[in-house]
Design a protein around this motif. Sequence first.
Motif, PDB file in Angstrom:
ATOM      1  N   CYS A  32       0.690  -1.274  -0.013  1.00 14.75           N
ATOM      2  CA  CYS A  32      -0.160   0.185  -0.045  1.00 14.75           C
ATOM      3  C   CYS A  32       0.819   1.214   0.054  1.00 14.75           C
ATOM      4  O   CYS A  32       0.339   2.286  -0.258  1.00 14.75           O
ATOM      5  CB  CYS A  32      -0.932   0.033   1.126  1.00 14.75           C
ATOM      6  N   GLY A  33       1.995   1.224   0.315  1.00 15.37           N
ATOM      7  CA  GLY A  33       3.144   2.083   0.286  1.00 15.37           C
ATOM      8  C   GLY A  33       3.974   2.385  -0.957  1.00 15.37           C
ATOM      9  O   GLY A  33       4.963   3.071  -1.186  1.00 15.37           O
ATOM     10  N   ARG A  34       3.781   1.491  -1.650  1.00 15.73           N
ATOM     11  CA  ARG A  34       4.649   1.252  -2.936  1.00 15.73           C
ATOM     12  C   ARG A  34       4.503   2.779  -3.734  1.00 15.73           C
ATOM     13  O   ARG A  34       3.382   3.273  -3.933  1.00 15.73           O
ATOM     14  CB  ARG A  34       4.276  -0.007  -3.910  1.00 15.73           C
ATOM     15  N   GLU A  35       5.618   2.842  -4.674  1.00 16.95           N
ATOM     16  CA  GLU A  35       5.658   4.100  -5.468  1.00 16.95           C
ATOM     17  C   GLU A  35       4.672   4.027  -6.592  1.00 16.95           C
ATOM     18  O   GLU A  35       4.104   5.091  -6.821  1.00 16.95           O
ATOM     19  CB  GLU A  35       6.993   4.212  -6.018  1.00 16.95           C
ATOM     20  N   ASP A  36       4.006   2.947  -6.943  1.00 17.13           N
ATOM     21  CA  ASP A  36       3.158   3.006  -8.097  1.00 17.13           C
ATOM     22  C   ASP A  36       1.804   2.720  -7.463  1.00 17.13           C
ATOM     23  O   ASP A  36       0.899   2.597  -8.288  1.00 17.13           O
ATOM     24  CB  ASP A  36       3.378   1.703  -9.064  1.00 17.13           C
ATOM     25  N   VAL A  37       1.533   2.696  -6.206  1.00 17.33           N
ATOM     26  CA  VAL A  37       0.368   2.830  -5.432  1.00 17.33           C
ATOM     27  C   VAL A  37       0.034   3.948  -4.736  1.00 17.33           C
ATOM     28  O   VAL A  37      -1.037   4.436  -4.805  1.00 17.33           O
ATOM     29  CB  VAL A  37       0.299   1.466  -4.330  1.00 17.33           C
ATOM     30  N   PHE A  38       0.890   4.348  -4.182  1.00 14.10           N
ATOM     31  CA  PHE A  38       0.694   5.519  -3.050  1.00 14.10           C
ATOM     32  C   PHE A  38       1.110   7.028  -3.996  1.00 14.10           C
ATOM     33  O   PHE A  38       2.163   7.235  -4.303  1.00 14.10           O
ATOM     34  CB  PHE A  38       1.777   5.324  -1.832  1.00 14.10           C
ATOM     35  N   PRO A  39       0.029   7.884  -4.121  1.00 10.85           N
ATOM     36  CA  PRO A  39       0.299   9.115  -4.967  1.00 10.85           C
ATOM     37  C   PRO A  39       1.508   9.989  -4.012  1.00 10.85           C
ATOM     38  O   PRO A  39       1.233  10.280  -2.968  1.00 10.85           O
ATOM     39  CB  PRO A  39      -1.073   9.623  -5.203  1.00 10.85           C
ATOM     40  N   ASP A  69      -3.199  18.622  -4.682  1.00  8.17           N
ATOM     41  CA  ASP A  69      -4.262  18.307  -3.811  1.00  8.17           C
ATOM     42  C   ASP A  69      -5.099  17.112  -4.009  1.00  8.17           C
ATOM     43  O   ASP A  69      -5.861  16.607  -3.210  1.00  8.17           O
ATOM     44  CB  ASP A  69      -5.296  19.715  -3.831  1.00  8.17           C
ATOM     45  N   ASP A  70      -5.245  16.701  -5.309  1.00  8.90           N
ATOM     46  CA  ASP A  70      -5.719  15.506  -5.626  1.00  8.90           C
ATOM     47  C   ASP A  70      -5.291  14.245  -4.840  1.00  8.90           C
ATOM     48  O   ASP A  70      -6.183  13.042  -4.823  1.00  8.90           O
ATOM     49  CB  ASP A  70      -5.875  15.192  -7.322  1.00  8.90           C
ATOM     50  N   SER A  71      -3.983  14.232  -4.521  1.00  7.20           N
ATOM     51  CA  SER A  71      -3.698  13.003  -3.697  1.00  7.20           C
ATOM     52  C   SER A  71      -3.968  12.841  -2.307  1.00  7.20           C
ATOM     53  O   SER A  71      -3.748  11.736  -1.801  1.00  7.20           O
ATOM     54  CB  SER A  71      -2.007  13.190  -3.657  1.00  7.20           C
ATOM     55  N   TYR A 117     -11.404  18.240   2.715  1.00  3.44           N
ATOM     56  CA  TYR A 117     -12.146  18.271   1.546  1.00  3.44           C
ATOM     57  C   TYR A 117     -13.207  19.389   1.465  1.00  3.44           C
ATOM     58  O   TYR A 117     -13.398  20.135   0.701  1.00  3.44           O
ATOM     59  CB  TYR A 117     -12.965  16.770   1.291  1.00  3.44           C
ATOM     60  N   ILE A 118     -13.961  19.641   2.582  1.00  2.63           N
ATOM     61  CA  ILE A 118     -14.867  20.666   2.739  1.00  2.63           C
ATOM     62  C   ILE A 118     -14.526  22.051   2.265  1.00  2.63           C
ATOM     63  O   ILE A 118     -15.237  22.524   1.551  1.00  2.63           O
ATOM     64  CB  ILE A 118     -15.646  20.518   4.058  1.00  2.63           C
ATOM     65  N   PRO A 119     -13.556  22.869   3.007  1.00  2.00           N
ATOM     66  CA  PRO A 119     -13.338  24.038   2.673  1.00  2.00           C
ATOM     67  C   PRO A 119     -12.624  24.135   1.183  1.00  2.00           C
ATOM     68  O   PRO A 119     -12.651  25.124   0.736  1.00  2.00           O
ATOM     69  CB  PRO A 119     -12.431  24.486   3.753  1.00  2.00           C
ATOM     70  N   TYR A 120     -11.930  23.154   0.627  1.00  2.00           N
ATOM     71  CA  TYR A 120     -11.205  23.432  -0.545  1.00  2.00           C
ATOM     72  C   TYR A 120     -11.996  22.906  -1.925  1.00  2.00           C
ATOM     73  O   TYR A 120     -11.671  23.237  -3.017  1.00  2.00           O
ATOM     74  CB  TYR A 120      -9.767  22.923  -0.298  1.00  2.00           C
ATOM     75  N   LYS A 121     -12.747  21.909  -1.624  1.00  2.00           N
ATOM     76  CA  LYS A 121     -13.415  21.289  -2.756  1.00  2.00           C
ATOM     77  C   LYS A 121     -14.768  21.014  -2.830  1.00  2.00           C
ATOM     78  O   LYS A 121     -15.411  20.882  -3.730  1.00  2.00           O
ATOM     79  CB  LYS A 121     -12.878  19.610  -2.977  1.00  2.00           C
ATOM     80  N   ASP A 122     -15.644  21.540  -1.727  1.00  2.00           N
ATOM     81  CA  ASP A 122     -17.060  21.616  -1.755  1.00  2.00           C
ATOM     82  C   ASP A 122     -17.434  23.067  -2.032  1.00  2.00           C
ATOM     83  O   ASP A 122     -17.104  23.926  -1.016  1.00  2.00           O
ATOM     84  CB  ASP A 122     -17.647  21.337  -0.386  1.00  2.00           C
ATOM     85  N   ILE A 123     -18.002  23.176  -3.225  1.00  2.00           N
ATOM     86  CA  ILE A 123     -18.249  24.754  -3.882  1.00  2.00           C
ATOM     87  C   ILE A 123     -19.252  25.499  -3.168  1.00  2.00           C
ATOM     88  O   ILE A 123     -19.372  26.526  -3.037  1.00  2.00           O
ATOM     89  CB  ILE A 123     -18.286  24.654  -5.176  1.00  2.00           C
TER      90      ILE A 123
END
Length: 209
Positions: free
Chosen positions: A81-88, A95-97, A136-142
């Motif tokens: 779950c911490g691999r480089e190809d798994v953990f962004p 911010d999407d990460s 998520y709320i203050p930054y992505k909930d318009i």
Amino acid sequence: MNMHFFEVDTLKKELEDLPDLHRVAFAAACCERMLPNYNAFCKLVDWGVPEVPRVALDEVWKILQGKLVDAAKVNQLREDCGREDVFPDCLEFGDDSLEPQEALVAIRATLQACLDPTVENIVHTVKSARHTIEAYIPYKDISFKITWEKDGEEKFYSAIASHPFAVREMTKEAEDLRMLKETKTLDKDFLELLRNSFNNDGKSLIDLA
């Protein structure tokens, strides 16, 4: 039970009264609400390996159903779950990460709880869930118009704690704790009920899918 979104003292007391595997089951249910965030991220950016956290979380449920804990396998799943190809990487995905990162962190903490089911390991998972909502709320909930700078810190955090996502999460945590308290044996039927009890059409705790 009266739990507040930004404190975990009451949660800790409730968890202390649960048997070890009941604690792990609570954390696993929490992870199920977060995992769709990782899947949504993978679809959005065409990156990641959704099978890895799914297999890891499935192993937790198998352990809860009575499978002997294989420490080597659990540790390997944590590493996966911490691999480089798994953990962004936040430097690559910005911010999407955050949401997929928190989902993976929560699953890793829950796997660790299979080896060491302390209250702190379970709380680590819960904090990831709440932090996902808090960020998520203050930054992505318009629809969320309150800001710390304009409205003040107290009103800002009060508004987050009163947001439907936060209220729903606190309600679900309380419901799961109640169910676990009332259940002596974690049989297959109960675990299946707990695992699928978040009825949100396959969406996550912040409505991503």
